[in-house]
Design a protein around this motif. Structure first.
Motif, mmCIF file in Angstrom:
data_model
loop_
_atom_site.group_PDB
_atom_site.id
_atom_site.type_symbol
_atom_site.label_atom_id
_atom_site.label_comp_id
_atom_site.label_asym_id
_atom_site.label_seq_id
_atom_site.Cartn_x
_atom_site.Cartn_y
_atom_site.Cartn_z
ATOM 1 N N PHE A 1 -36.990 -23.293 14.911
ATOM 2 C CA PHE A 1 -35.913 -23.828 14.086
ATOM 3 C C PHE A 1 -36.379 -24.613 12.862
ATOM 4 O O PHE A 1 -35.888 -24.383 11.758
ATOM 5 C CB PHE A 1 -34.996 -24.691 14.952
ATOM 6 C CG PHE A 1 -34.477 -23.969 16.162
ATOM 7 C CD1 PHE A 1 -33.772 -22.783 16.038
ATOM 8 C CD2 PHE A 1 -34.716 -24.451 17.431
ATOM 9 C CE1 PHE A 1 -33.303 -22.092 17.145
ATOM 10 C CE2 PHE A 1 -34.252 -23.779 18.563
ATOM 11 C CZ PHE A 1 -33.547 -22.601 18.414
ATOM 12 N N LYS A 16 -31.472 -18.644 13.059
ATOM 13 C CA LYS A 16 -30.035 -18.887 13.128
ATOM 14 C C LYS A 16 -29.373 -17.844 14.029
ATOM 15 O O LYS A 16 -29.946 -16.796 14.310
ATOM 16 C CB LYS A 16 -29.410 -18.838 11.729
ATOM 17 C CG LYS A 16 -29.905 -19.909 10.776
ATOM 18 C CD LYS A 16 -29.273 -19.762 9.411
ATOM 19 C CE LYS A 16 -29.705 -20.884 8.470
ATOM 20 N NZ LYS A 16 -31.172 -20.891 8.258
ATOM 21 N N SER A 17 -28.167 -18.163 14.438
ATOM 22 C CA SER A 17 -27.393 -17.237 15.270
ATOM 23 C C SER A 17 -27.241 -15.892 14.566
ATOM 24 O O SER A 17 -26.986 -15.836 13.360
ATOM 25 C CB SER A 17 -26.012 -17.836 15.551
ATOM 26 O OG SER A 17 -25.232 -16.947 16.313
ATOM 27 N N GLN A 64 -29.598 -13.710 14.091
ATOM 28 C CA GLN A 64 -30.866 -13.200 13.584
ATOM 29 C C GLN A 64 -31.711 -12.612 14.710
ATOM 30 O O GLN A 64 -31.400 -12.759 15.892
ATOM 31 C CB GLN A 64 -31.637 -14.309 12.865
ATOM 32 C CG GLN A 64 -30.995 -14.748 11.562
ATOM 33 C CD GLN A 64 -31.870 -15.701 10.778
ATOM 34 O OE1 GLN A 64 -32.570 -16.536 11.340
ATOM 35 N NE2 GLN A 64 -31.827 -15.596 9.457
ATOM 36 N N ALA A 109 -29.443 -20.171 20.960
ATOM 37 C CA ALA A 109 -29.038 -20.295 19.559
ATOM 38 C C ALA A 109 -28.311 -19.050 19.051
ATOM 39 O O ALA A 109 -27.879 -19.010 17.903
ATOM 40 C CB ALA A 109 -30.264 -20.565 18.685
#
Length: 229
Positions: free
Chosen positions: A56, A62-63, A65, A87
């Protein structure tokens, strides 16, 4: 936290943790998750924070990906898989054949037996490569990275020349203690989204045997030292 509350912490690089008593700074510690034993809790901080900061802070995951995690069955890797899934990411990982079922149970969407498959031939382009292996594995990872993606390594500095050619980022880092990150990991543990796996424990007096096992054997998850009460 108040006196008597159980906690867990990643100690700073100026202190060792193989001891009966250690000094812990407030900026390093968080409340121990109730659902974990002390042994399980001891397996989390270093590996969990390493995974968190790689995914991160440095990787920007990110969500939605896609991430490829090399060495998904190891101490950092098995927590990274769970954190990435929590995530909302798609997770591919390279492991040995005997660990395929293990990482699938952790939530991995795609598994690659690195001894019998070349990951660059079966993994579609990813936004992030989280490299816990280095060497030739790292070099081949550029082939599966999307333009604008990131290759993050805990072991060696990725080639900036190859990063430029791929219009990507190459990052190497050393995890740092962070109480806020550890608290976030603790909340995911309490929510049942992350669970550490401890393969073996050793008494503190047998720390040399524990280190030898780490050096000479394939270890799934973590090894923990136990201190007598």
């Amino acid at each position: 936290m108040k006196k008597g509350d159980p906690l867990f912490a990643m100690l700073g690089h100026d202190r060792g943790g193989n001891a009966e008593y250690v000094v812990v700074k407030a900026t390093e510690a968080a409340a121990k998750p109730d659902r974990l034993s002390h042994v399980e809790a001891a397996a989390v901080p270093l590996a969990g924070i390493t995974a968190w900061q790689g995914l991160f802070d440095h990787g920007g995951l990110k969500s939605g990906q896609r991430v490829l995690i090399h060495g998904g069955a190891g101490g950092v890797g098995h927590l990274a898989i769970q954190l990435a899934k929590a995530a909302g990411a798609f997770v591919a990982t390279t492991v040995s054949a005997e660990d395929v079922v293990f990482v699938r149970e952790l939530g991995a969407d795609q598994t690659v037996d690195y001894k019998n498959q070349r990951f660059e031939e079966v993994v579609d382009a990813v936004d992030l490569v989280f490299d816990l292996v280095a060497g030739d594995t790292q070099e081949r990872s550029w082939e599966v990275l999307k333009p604008g993606g990131t290759l993050v390594s805990t072991l060696s500095q990725p080639s900036q020349e190859k990063a430029n050619l791929r219009r990507a980022r190459g990052v190497s880092y050393l995890a740092e203690p962070n109480a806020a990150h550890l608290a976030e990991i603790g909340r995911l543990i309490e929510a049942g989204k992350v669970t550490p796996f401890v393969q073996a424990t050793y008494p503190l007096g047998e720390v040399a045997k524990a280190e030898e096992r780490l050096e000479n054997e394939h270890v799934r998850g973590k090894i923990v030292l136990e201190v007598s009460a």
